[in-house]
Motif scaffolding. Structure first.
Motif, PDB file in Angstrom:
ATOM      1  N   LEU A 296      -6.924 -15.998  -9.606  1.00 42.58           N
ATOM      2  CA  LEU A 296      -5.861 -15.407  -8.795  1.00 42.58           C
ATOM      3  C   LEU A 296      -5.025 -14.435  -9.620  1.00 42.58           C
ATOM      4  O   LEU A 296      -4.621 -13.378  -9.129  1.00 42.58           O
ATOM      5  N   LEU A 297      -4.775 -14.792 -10.881  1.00 40.37           N
ATOM      6  CA  LEU A 297      -3.993 -13.915 -11.751  1.00 40.37           C
ATOM      7  C   LEU A 297      -4.700 -12.584 -11.954  1.00 40.37           C
ATOM      8  O   LEU A 297      -4.079 -11.522 -11.864  1.00 40.37           O
ATOM      9  N   ILE A 298      -6.008 -12.632 -12.210  1.00 38.90           N
ATOM     10  CA  ILE A 298      -6.786 -11.406 -12.404  1.00 38.90           C
ATOM     11  C   ILE A 298      -6.753 -10.556 -11.137  1.00 38.90           C
ATOM     12  O   ILE A 298      -6.624  -9.325 -11.194  1.00 38.90           O
ATOM     13  N   ALA A 299      -6.857 -11.217  -9.969  1.00 40.46           N
ATOM     14  CA  ALA A 299      -6.828 -10.482  -8.698  1.00 40.46           C
ATOM     15  C   ALA A 299      -5.481  -9.786  -8.499  1.00 40.46           C
ATOM     16  O   ALA A 299      -5.430  -8.619  -8.091  1.00 40.46           O
ATOM     17  N   VAL A 300      -4.388 -10.488  -8.800  1.00 39.00           N
ATOM     18  CA  VAL A 300      -3.055  -9.901  -8.649  1.00 39.00           C
ATOM     19  C   VAL A 300      -2.869  -8.720  -9.606  1.00 39.00           C
ATOM     20  O   VAL A 300      -2.345  -7.663  -9.227  1.00 39.00           O
ATOM     21  N   ILE A 301      -3.329  -8.882 -10.853  1.00 38.65           N
ATOM     22  CA  ILE A 301      -3.216  -7.793 -11.836  1.00 38.65           C
ATOM     23  C   ILE A 301      -4.026  -6.591 -11.388  1.00 38.65           C
ATOM     24  O   ILE A 301      -3.557  -5.444 -11.469  1.00 38.65           O
ATOM     25  N   ALA A 302      -5.245  -6.832 -10.896  1.00 37.49           N
ATOM     26  CA  ALA A 302      -6.107  -5.735 -10.456  1.00 37.49           C
ATOM     27  C   ALA A 302      -5.494  -4.986  -9.279  1.00 37.49           C
ATOM     28  O   ALA A 302      -5.500  -3.744  -9.246  1.00 37.49           O
ATOM     29  N   ILE A 303      -4.944  -5.733  -8.312  1.00 40.47           N
ATOM     30  CA  ILE A 303      -4.327  -5.099  -7.143  1.00 40.47           C
ATOM     31  C   ILE A 303      -3.112  -4.274  -7.553  1.00 40.47           C
ATOM     32  O   ILE A 303      -2.935  -3.135  -7.104  1.00 40.47           O
ATOM     33  N   ASN A 304      -2.297  -4.829  -8.442  1.00 41.01           N
ATOM     34  CA  ASN A 304      -1.101  -4.106  -8.868  1.00 41.01           C
ATOM     35  C   ASN A 304      -1.446  -2.893  -9.724  1.00 41.01           C
ATOM     36  O   ASN A 304      -0.754  -1.876  -9.667  1.00 41.01           O
ATOM     37  N   TYR A 305      -2.514  -3.003 -10.521  1.00 45.60           N
ATOM     38  CA  TYR A 305      -2.930  -1.850 -11.326  1.00 45.60           C
ATOM     39  C   TYR A 305      -3.429  -0.730 -10.423  1.00 45.60           C
ATOM     40  O   TYR A 305      -3.122   0.447 -10.634  1.00 45.60           O
ATOM     41  N   ALA A 306      -4.201  -1.102  -9.384  1.00 46.51           N
ATOM     42  CA  ALA A 306      -4.668  -0.106  -8.423  1.00 46.51           C
ATOM     43  C   ALA A 306      -3.486   0.530  -7.692  1.00 46.51           C
ATOM     44  O   ALA A 306      -3.462   1.746  -7.456  1.00 46.51           O
ATOM     45  N   LEU A 307      -2.492  -0.290  -7.371  1.00 44.24           N
ATOM     46  CA  LEU A 307      -1.292   0.219  -6.715  1.00 44.24           C
ATOM     47  C   LEU A 307      -0.524   1.166  -7.631  1.00 44.24           C
ATOM     48  O   LEU A 307      -0.004   2.196  -7.186  1.00 44.24           O
ATOM     49  N   PHE A 308      -0.485   0.835  -8.928  1.00 39.55           N
ATOM     50  CA  PHE A 308       0.178   1.693  -9.906  1.00 39.55           C
ATOM     51  C   PHE A 308      -0.514   3.052 -10.012  1.00 39.55           C
ATOM     52  O   PHE A 308       0.141   4.096 -10.043  1.00 39.55           O
ATOM     53  N   LEU A 309      -1.856   3.036 -10.062  1.00 36.71           N
ATOM     54  CA  LEU A 309      -2.605   4.283 -10.151  1.00 36.71           C
ATOM     55  C   LEU A 309      -2.393   5.143  -8.912  1.00 36.71           C
ATOM     56  O   LEU A 309      -2.226   6.366  -9.005  1.00 36.71           O
ATOM     57  N   TYR A 310      -2.396   4.495  -7.745  1.00 37.53           N
ATOM     58  CA  TYR A 310      -2.155   5.240  -6.500  1.00 37.53           C
ATOM     59  C   TYR A 310      -0.747   5.810  -6.469  1.00 37.53           C
ATOM     60  O   TYR A 310      -0.528   6.950  -6.047  1.00 37.53           O
TER      61      TYR A 310
ATOM     62  N   LYS B 182       8.341   5.883  -7.134  1.00 36.30           N
ATOM     63  CA  LYS B 182       8.271   4.931  -8.236  1.00 36.30           C
ATOM     64  C   LYS B 182       8.984   3.629  -7.879  1.00 36.30           C
ATOM     65  O   LYS B 182       8.513   2.531  -8.218  1.00 36.30           O
ATOM     66  N   ASN B 183      10.120   3.745  -7.198  1.00 42.27           N
ATOM     67  CA  ASN B 183      10.847   2.541  -6.786  1.00 42.27           C
ATOM     68  C   ASN B 183      10.065   1.741  -5.752  1.00 42.27           C
ATOM     69  O   ASN B 183      10.154   0.505  -5.721  1.00 42.27           O
ATOM     70  N   GLN B 184       9.315   2.450  -4.909  1.00 43.48           N
ATOM     71  CA  GLN B 184       8.474   1.773  -3.920  1.00 43.48           C
ATOM     72  C   GLN B 184       7.429   0.910  -4.612  1.00 43.48           C
ATOM     73  O   GLN B 184       7.125  -0.205  -4.167  1.00 43.48           O
ATOM     74  N   PHE B 185       6.887   1.423  -5.717  1.00 44.47           N
ATOM     75  CA  PHE B 185       5.912   0.648  -6.474  1.00 44.47           C
ATOM     76  C   PHE B 185       6.552  -0.605  -7.054  1.00 44.47           C
ATOM     77  O   PHE B 185       5.971  -1.699  -7.004  1.00 44.47           O
ATOM     78  N   LEU B 186       7.764  -0.471  -7.609  1.00 49.60           N
ATOM     79  CA  LEU B 186       8.457  -1.616  -8.184  1.00 49.60           C
ATOM     80  C   LEU B 186       8.714  -2.681  -7.129  1.00 49.60           C
ATOM     81  O   LEU B 186       8.508  -3.881  -7.361  1.00 49.60           O
ATOM     82  N   ASN B 187       9.155  -2.237  -5.931  1.00 51.05           N
ATOM     83  CA  ASN B 187       9.399  -3.185  -4.844  1.00 51.05           C
ATOM     84  C   ASN B 187       8.111  -3.898  -4.427  1.00 51.05           C
ATOM     85  O   ASN B 187       8.111  -5.108  -4.156  1.00 51.05           O
ATOM     86  N   SER B 188       7.018  -3.134  -4.394  1.00 53.72           N
ATOM     87  CA  SER B 188       5.729  -3.724  -4.025  1.00 53.72           C
ATOM     88  C   SER B 188       5.268  -4.732  -5.071  1.00 53.72           C
ATOM     89  O   SER B 188       4.720  -5.784  -4.742  1.00 53.72           O
ATOM     90  N   LEU B 189       5.510  -4.402  -6.344  1.00 52.12           N
ATOM     91  CA  LEU B 189       5.140  -5.307  -7.431  1.00 52.12           C
ATOM     92  C   LEU B 189       5.903  -6.624  -7.337  1.00 52.12           C
ATOM     93  O   LEU B 189       5.326  -7.709  -7.451  1.00 52.12           O
ATOM     94  N   LEU B 190       7.219  -6.533  -7.105  1.00 48.82           N
ATOM     95  CA  LEU B 190       8.042  -7.743  -6.982  1.00 48.82           C
ATOM     96  C   LEU B 190       7.597  -8.589  -5.795  1.00 48.82           C
ATOM     97  O   LEU B 190       7.535  -9.822  -5.882  1.00 48.82           O
ATOM     98  N   MET B 191       7.269  -7.921  -4.698  1.00 52.24           N
ATOM     99  CA  MET B 191       6.817  -8.639  -3.508  1.00 52.24           C
ATOM    100  C   MET B 191       5.467  -9.310  -3.740  1.00 52.24           C
ATOM    101  O   MET B 191       5.235 -10.453  -3.322  1.00 52.24           O
ATOM    102  N   MET B 192       4.568  -8.610  -4.451  1.00 49.72           N
ATOM    103  CA  MET B 192       3.243  -9.154  -4.729  1.00 49.72           C
ATOM    104  C   MET B 192       3.335 -10.403  -5.601  1.00 49.72           C
ATOM    105  O   MET B 192       2.664 -11.413  -5.350  1.00 49.72           O
ATOM    106  N   VAL B 193       4.171 -10.344  -6.634  1.00 41.85           N
ATOM    107  CA  VAL B 193       4.339 -11.490  -7.531  1.00 41.85           C
ATOM    108  C   VAL B 193       4.960 -12.661  -6.775  1.00 41.85           C
ATOM    109  O   VAL B 193       4.566 -13.822  -6.950  1.00 41.85           O
TER     110      VAL B 193
END
Length: 206
Positions: A62-76, A115-126
């Motif tokens: 699950l940790l790897i999946a969350v990291i992968a999703i957030n990394y893809a979100l960061f790149l986008y 950039k702030n949208q990404f931070l909000n998405s990251l916090l929500m994902m975690v």
């Protein structure tokens, strides 16, 4: 050397870890609530402080999946920032909503907003990772106990010499939480009263 970045990281890292501690408390609270246990009464301050690390390493898939999703979100997110001047970004819902609410904003303001949208998405994902795990695993453990579908992967030896196969629910630095084979009641046993814990059904060694 970018001293501003270092200074910002020094500020954000403690806040980020505090956020993880809060989520860890909520996650454990939800998990044990499903089993009728107030986990705060059976936890030490060390358990609370270490819970984020324990939770992040407990479920590696699950940790790897969350990291992968957030990394893809960061790149986008970064791709959006670099192409904020293009039509496909300008026609997006985020772009239109931002400019509708910020008539006098600059292009840099919009980039900062992305950039702030990404931070909000990251916090929500975690948050979803922790709370979703607490709810999901809590329901699973409760259903296994209620329907007698437990797997007894551990054998414990009490300091009195008595042994028992158990369904291990969880443990911390102070207590073990388990159900003995043939029982349906949850036992909360101090670590000092247990001499040995054996993993008798290790799926990784099969």
């Amino acid at each position: 050397m970018d001293y501003k970045l270092i200074s910002r990281l020094q500020t954000l890292l403690p806040l980020g870890y505090f956020y993880l501690i809060v989520l860890g408390i909520l996650k454990d609270g939800v998990f044990f609530y499903m089993l009728g246990i107030n986990f705060i009464k059976f936890s030490s301050i060390t358990d609370v402080l270490m819970s984020p690390i324990a939770d992040l390493t407990r479920y590696p898939v699950l940790l790897i999946a969350v990291i992968a999703i957030n990394y893809a979100l960061f790149l986008y997110n970064r791709y959006q920032v670099k192409n904020s001047h293009k039509n496909w970004v300008r026609s997006s819902f985020v772009y239109k909503k931002f400019w509708a609410n910020h008539k006098s904003a600059t292009e840099q303001d919009f980039k900062n907003h992305i950039k702030n949208q990404f931070l909000n998405s990251l916090l929500m994902m975690v948050a979803c990772f922790f709370l979703g795990g607490g709810i999901g695993f809590g329901i699973t453990a409760r259903d296994r106990i209620e329907n007698n579908k437990m797997t007894f992967d551990y054998k414990i030896t009490y300091d009195s010499g008595k042994t028992a196969e158990v369904y291990m629910i969880d443990s911390n630095s102070v207590y073990y939480f388990f159900v003995e084979k043939g029982q349906k009641n949850i036992t909360i046993s101090p670590t000092g009263s247990i001499e040995k814990v054996e993993l008798i059904n290790n799926r990784m060694l099969k």
